[in-house]
Write a protein that holds these residues in place. Structure first.
Motif, PDB file in Angstrom:
ATOM      1  N   HIS A  82       0.844  -1.200   0.000  1.00  0.00           N
ATOM      2  CA  HIS A  82       0.000   0.000   0.000  1.00  0.00           C
ATOM      3  C   HIS A  82       0.878   1.249   0.000  1.00  0.00           C
ATOM      4  O   HIS A  82       1.406   1.659   1.025  1.00  0.00           O
ATOM      5  CB  HIS A  82      -0.908  -0.002   1.235  1.00  0.00           C
ATOM      6  N   HIS A 135       1.035   5.215  -2.050  1.00  0.00           N
ATOM      7  CA  HIS A 135       0.472   6.142  -3.039  1.00  0.00           C
ATOM      8  C   HIS A 135       1.596   6.797  -3.847  1.00  0.00           C
ATOM      9  O   HIS A 135       1.790   8.011  -3.787  1.00  0.00           O
ATOM     10  CB  HIS A 135      -0.399   7.182  -2.337  1.00  0.00           C
ATOM     11  N   GLU A 150      -8.411   2.076  -3.198  1.00  0.00           N
ATOM     12  CA  GLU A 150      -8.656   1.918  -1.789  1.00  0.00           C
ATOM     13  C   GLU A 150     -10.099   2.272  -1.477  1.00  0.00           C
ATOM     14  O   GLU A 150     -10.536   3.384  -1.782  1.00  0.00           O
ATOM     15  CB  GLU A 150      -7.655   2.834  -1.056  1.00  0.00           C
ATOM     16  N   HIS A 190      -5.973  -2.552   5.182  1.00  0.00           N
ATOM     17  CA  HIS A 190      -4.764  -1.725   5.213  1.00  0.00           C
ATOM     18  C   HIS A 190      -4.648  -0.927   6.509  1.00  0.00           C
ATOM     19  O   HIS A 190      -5.651  -0.548   7.094  1.00  0.00           O
ATOM     20  CB  HIS A 190      -4.815  -0.838   3.951  1.00  0.00           C
ATOM     21  N   ASP A 240       2.127   2.982   3.173  1.00  0.00           N
ATOM     22  CA  ASP A 240       1.122   4.039   3.022  1.00  0.00           C
ATOM     23  C   ASP A 240       1.771   5.380   2.685  1.00  0.00           C
ATOM     24  O   ASP A 240       1.203   6.438   2.922  1.00  0.00           O
ATOM     25  CB  ASP A 240       0.254   4.174   4.280  1.00  0.00           C
TER      26      ASP A 240
HETATM   27 ZN   LIG Z   1      -3.946   4.735   1.410  1.00  0.00          ZN
END
Ligand SMILES: [Zn+2]
Length: 254
Positions: free
Chosen positions: A8, A10, A94, A153, A203
Motif C-alpha cells: 500500500h 500512493h 482503496e 490496510h 502508506d
Molecule cells: Zn492509502
C-alpha cells in the motif's frame, strides 16, 4: 536479497513527481521489488495507470476512497468497471468506511463501498480496505458478498475483528506505526496474529517511520517496518520477508 512487496503506497501522488525513479532505485537496493499503488479518486486513475504502466514493478489498483466522498460521482462506478475491464489491475482499492471524521456522510460512503464490492465480486478481484472506527460495519457488509479476499490496510481493529477478517480471506496490513514504541496496541497485534495473515505496507507519503518522523514517507523505508516486525515478533528478517511476500502474492494473486 529480500523481495519485499509494499502492499500500500500512493506512489502516484504528485509529491513523488520529482524523484519517483530515484525512490524506486533505492527500493531495489533495499530489497523492495514491488509496490501496490491504490487509487483514491476517479480523477487520478488515468495518471496512476500511466505511472504503473511505465514501470513493471508497480501494481495498480483502482478505487474510490471514502475520505474523498465529495469528489465521487455515481458515474464513477461505471468508469471503474470500464477500467477493470480494460486494464490489468491487481485489486479494487482503496475503498472502505471512515467514521473517524463525522463530516463524511455515512450513507454515501456505504453506497460507494457496496457498489465497489459488487464489482470485486463480479470480477473476482481482491479489495484494499481503508477502515477507521468502522470495523464492525465493514465486516458485516463484507459477509454479504462472495469475495476472494483482500487486505485490511493499516490495520487498527481488535484481535477478534482481525480473526473475522482472516476468516473472510483477508490479510492485515502493518507499516510505519510498528516503528513507534508507544504504539503498543498495534505492536501487540503484530506479535500475536498468525504470520500467515500479515502483509507489509508503508502508506507513503503518509504514516512515516519513526526515523523519518515529520518527513515525507517513502516506500524505501519498508525495510524499517520489516526490521521493527522482526524485533516485535523475535523472528528473523529473512523469515518474515519470505512469508509476508508469500502472503501478499497469495492474496493479490501476483
Ligand atoms: Zn492509502
Amino acid at each position: 536479497m529480500y523481495q519485499l512487496i509494499d502492499t500500500h503506497c500512493h506512489l502516484d501522488n504528485p509529491v513523488f513527481d520529482n524523484d519517483r525513479m530515484i525512490i524506486l532505485e533505492k527500493c531495489y537496493q533495499n530489497g523492495i521489488s514491488n509496490i501496490v499503488v491504490p487509487g483514491i479518486t476517479a480523477g487520478s486513475w488515468k495518471r496512476l495507470l500511466k505511472i504503473c504502466d511505465a514501470n513493471k514493478s508497480l501494481f495498480p489498483a483502482q478505487g474510490l476512497h471514502p475520505l474523498f466522498i465529495n469528489n465521487h460521482r455515481h458515474e464513477d462506478i461505471t468508469r471503474l468497471e470500464h477500467n477493470i475491464c480494460n486494464n490489468t489491475i491487481v485489486a479494487i482499492g482503496e475503498i472502505g468506511l471512515d467514521y473517524y471524521n463525522k463530516v463524511y456522510d455515512r450513507v454515501q460512503q456505504i453506497y460507494y463501498f457496496e457498489n465497489q464490492l459488487s464489482l470485486a465480486e463480479k470480477y473476482k478481484l481482491p479489495v484494499l480496505l481503508h477502515v477507521r472506527k468502522a470495523h464492525d460495519d465493514i465486516l458485516n457488509i463484507l459477509t454479504k458478498y462472495d469475495l476472494v479476499g483482500g487486505i485490511a490496510h493499516a490495520y487498527s481493529g481488535s484481535y477478534q475483528q482481525a480473526l473475522r477478517y482472516i476468516s473472510l480471506g483477508f490479510k492485515l496490513g502493518f507499516g510505519g506505526v510498528l516503528t513507534y514504541e508507544r504504539s503498543t496496541k498495534i505492536r501487540t497485534l503484530a506479535k500475536e496474529l498468525p504470520l500467515s495473515s500479515i502483509v507489509l505496507e508503508t502508506d507513503a507519503p503518509d504514516m512515516t517511520v519513526s526515523s523519518h518522523k515529520g518527513e515525507r514517507n517513502s516506500p524505501e523505508y519498508l525495510i524499517e517496518c520489516l526490521d521493527a516486525l522482526s524485533r516485535i515478533r523475535d523472528e528473523s528478517m529473512d523469515e518474515l520477508a519470505l512469508q509476508t511476500t508469500r502472503n501478499a502474492k497469495e492474496v493479490l494473486s501476483l
